[in-house]
Design a protein around this motif. Structure first.
Motif, PDB file in Angstrom:
ATOM      1  N   GLY A  21       0.794  -0.969   0.179  1.00 10.23           N
ATOM      2  CA  GLY A  21       0.230   0.594   0.040  1.00 10.23           C
ATOM      3  C   GLY A  21       1.216   1.246   0.144  1.00 10.23           C
ATOM      4  O   GLY A  21       0.573   2.391  -0.857  1.00 10.23           O
ATOM      5  N   LEU A 161      -4.717   0.292   4.688  1.00  8.55           N
ATOM      6  CA  LEU A 161      -5.025  -1.160   4.397  1.00  8.55           C
ATOM      7  C   LEU A 161      -5.179  -2.531   5.793  1.00  8.55           C
ATOM      8  O   LEU A 161      -6.216  -2.954   4.848  1.00  8.55           O
ATOM      9  CB  LEU A 161      -3.460  -1.120   3.090  1.00  8.55           C
ATOM     10  N   LYS A 187      -2.286   8.900  -1.432  1.00  4.93           N
ATOM     11  CA  LYS A 187      -2.321   7.443  -1.347  1.00  4.93           C
ATOM     12  C   LYS A 187      -2.485   7.103   0.128  1.00  4.93           C
ATOM     13  O   LYS A 187      -3.272   5.772  -0.117  1.00  4.93           O
ATOM     14  CB  LYS A 187      -0.093   6.639  -0.942  1.00  4.93           C
ATOM     15  N   GLN A 191      -6.039   4.734  -0.438  1.00  4.08           N
ATOM     16  CA  GLN A 191      -6.098   3.246   0.641  1.00  4.08           C
ATOM     17  C   GLN A 191      -7.679   3.642   1.294  1.00  4.08           C
ATOM     18  O   GLN A 191      -8.010   2.269   1.935  1.00  4.08           O
ATOM     19  CB  GLN A 191      -4.787   2.960   1.197  1.00  4.08           C
ATOM     20  N   SER A 195      -9.940   0.788   1.347  1.00  2.00           N
ATOM     21  CA  SER A 195     -10.712   0.436   2.570  1.00  2.00           C
ATOM     22  C   SER A 195     -11.571   0.294   3.484  1.00  2.00           C
ATOM     23  O   SER A 195     -12.899  -1.313   4.478  1.00  2.00           O
ATOM     24  CB  SER A 195      -9.474   0.199   4.232  1.00  2.00           C
TER      25      SER A 195
END
Length: 335
Positions: A21, A161, A187, A191, A195
């Protein structure tokens, strides 16, 4: 429009090709284009050998992707080889090896995981905490949850993640916190949204929809993957609309996610890659990218009509393509 790098990485062989991730992204070795293995043996044997060779590859990206194949296809018999990579010099390789131990409940590596709880790298420590949680130590969940507030953006992304993978719905508020924080890097935002989808919170749908209508193909692929994780009827219908996207990679990503949801409606989009020679005119990277995504879609749709394309992909010169084909074979016929 396709951005540089295309974030093919983010489809995760799941293979393709940023398997962790937020951890460091290792360089891609020129060895990833070495000649393919000899075409002897049945496809299942070839697939197993490709994965075994990948675990020992000089390129850490190939090693990491090979671990991901073993974890997602639940090839427990290959876990002793993965256990040997728990102390690999590359952080992404160690990270995925630890996750594989947890996801497959591989208790024979529990002592190694206990040692890694004290690793100098925070990403490795939270991965080890996740694995301990999956091995029955529920008290380690709080270690992962608290890490989502880390100032380190890589740690925050990887914690997000792991919270998604944990299945713990009480992690949803923490994930929304990470999603909405102004200091969260892209990022982390990406994520956290995926999630939340993994935890099946339907409130995330509008956020995912904005990805599907982005001008950038990589954004659309990320949105498709997250919609697949959400898995609602509304999300599935949104993915179906992406089968008509102008970019072949986006269409293949949609076909793969629909396959995961039990729908074979994208089968024709995969077949046209081979029957209409959609690879013509692409550069080498483009061809490899499309072949990887096609193999991943074949593995999820699991139809006999598409399986006939796998032998040629198992013999492809590019290691990532061979790994994706091996994953598809193992998805159809687990070891």
């Amino acid at each position: 429009m396709i951005r540089i790098g295309w974030l093919l990485a983010m489809t995760a062989l799941s293979l393709a090709m940023l398997p962790v991730g937020g951890c460091e992204q290792p360089r891609r070795s020129s060895d990833s284009l070495l000649a393919p293995p000899r075409p002897d043996g049945d496809p299942l044997s070839q697939a197993q050998q490709i994965v075994l060779d990948g675990l020992a590859d000089a390129d850490p990206q190939i090693r990491a992707n090979s671990i991901e194949v073993i974890a997602t296809t639940r090839c427990v018999r290959l876990m002793p080889r993965v256990q040997g990579l728990l102390h690999d010099p590359a952080v992404p390789v160690r990270f995925l090896a630890i996750l594989a131990v947890g996801d497959l409940g591989y208790r024979l590596a529990a002592d190694d995981i206990t040692q890694l709880l004290e690793d100098p790298d925070a990403n490795i420590r939270i991965a080890a905490a996740y694995a301990m949680m999956k091995l029955g130590r529920a008290d380690y969940y709080k270690v992962v949850r608290s890490a989502v507030t880390s100032e380190d953006q890589t740690v925050r992304a990887n914690a997000a993640l792991l919270l998604g993978k944990s299945g713990q719905r009480d992690a949803i508020p923490a994930l929304y916190w990470a999603l909405q924080r102004p200091d969260s890097a892209d990022k982390v935002v990406l994520q956290a949204a995926e999630s939340i989808a993994m935890l099946h919170d339907e409130r995330i749908y509008p956020k995912l929809w904005t990805r599907l209508i982005s001008a950038y193909a990589d954004d659309r692929v990320l949105g498709i993957r997250a919609m697949g994780a959400l898995g609602t009827e509304q999300a599935k219908n949104a993915i179906i609309t992406m089968l008509d996207d102008r970019v072949v990679e986006v269409r293949l990503a949609a076909a793969e996610q629909l396959g995961k949801l039990g729908e074979s409606i994208g089968e024709a989009r995969v077949a046209e890659v081979f029957e209409k020679d959609l690879l013509a005119g692409m550069d080498a990277d483009g061809r490899h990218r499309v072949k990887v995504l096609a193999a991943m879609a074949i593995g999820e749709i699991r139809s006999e009509s598409l399986a006939r394309y796998l032998p040629q992909l198992l013999r492809d010169p590019a290691k990532p393509v061979r790994l994706a084909a091996a994953k598809a074979i193992l998805r159809r016929t687990p070891l």
